[in-house]
Design an enzyme around this catalytic site. Structure first.
Site, short mmCIF file in Angstrom:
data_model
loop_
_atom_site.label_atom_id
_atom_site.label_comp_id
_atom_site.label_asym_id
_atom_site.label_seq_id
_atom_site.Cartn_x
_atom_site.Cartn_y
_atom_site.Cartn_z
N GLU A 203 0.83 -1.21 0.00
CA GLU A 203 0.00 0.00 0.00
C GLU A 203 0.87 1.26 0.00
OE1 GLU A 203 -2.91 -0.64 3.15
OE2 GLU A 203 -4.16 -1.75 1.74
N GLU B 156 -5.70 -7.12 -2.13
CA GLU B 156 -6.22 -7.04 -0.77
C GLU B 156 -7.63 -6.50 -0.83
OE1 GLU B 156 -4.64 -4.67 2.85
OE2 GLU B 156 -2.84 -5.28 1.76
#
Length: 173
Positions: A48, A158
């Site tokens: 991320e 995710e």
């Protein structure tokens, strides 16, 4: 995504030292996999990293060039150990096309390397929290834009939401 601090032992490293550290760490981990006959199809450099990694040195909003250099150190190390593995650059907020364009334009303009664009999607992070239907629509639109804009595969790496309503979760997925 909001915590991209350096490991304590890397705190005082300069950019070149950080690039070496990333390369060495990546090769070390991947060589352990290889010695155990594990051959990954994909390897993600960072997690991320919508504003870079290893802050402050690799904070993309401060220096996209630094972030690109750090990302490339990981990319190159992956390709040394597993030339066929696809390297993923993974960002949060898969529904946020502006974030993805900003980051991947920045990488592209600074010689950044990637094989796959990875996305997280959590409806609780959406502009209208838990509006999973519109989060999904915006994510799909973003995915289509990334494929067209960068000629790159895209993958949801995710995702998740509250499990208290199994049918809603199933519909979201």
């Amino acid at each position: 995504p909001g915590k991209q601090t350096k490991p304590v032992s890397w705190t005082n490293l300069n950019l070149n030292e950080l690039k070496n550290a990333i390369g060495n760490h990546t090769r070390e981990v991947l060589n352990v996999l290889k010695s155990n006959n594990i051959n990954p199809e994909w390897v993600q450099v960072g997690n991320e990293t919508g504003n870079g990694m290893l802050w402050d040195t690799g904070k993309a909003s401060a220096s996209m060039a630094n972030y690109s250099a750090l990302n490339n150190a990981g990319y190159d190390a992956v390709k040394e150990v597993f030339p066929q593995a696809k390297v993923i650059v993974h960002l949060q907020s898969g529904h946020d096309n502006g974030l993805f364009r900003w980051l991947f334009d920045g990488l592209k303009n600074n010689g950044g390397k990637w094989d796959v664009i990875g996305m997280s999607l959590y409806p609780s992070w959406y502009k209208t929290p838990n509006d999973w239907q519109n989060a999904n629509f915006d994510c799909l639109s973003n995915m289509n834009d990334m494929v067209a804009r960068y000629n790159t595969d895209v993958m949801i790496v995710e995702c998740g939401m509250s499990w208290d309503n199994a049918q809603v979760c199933k519909n979201f997925l």
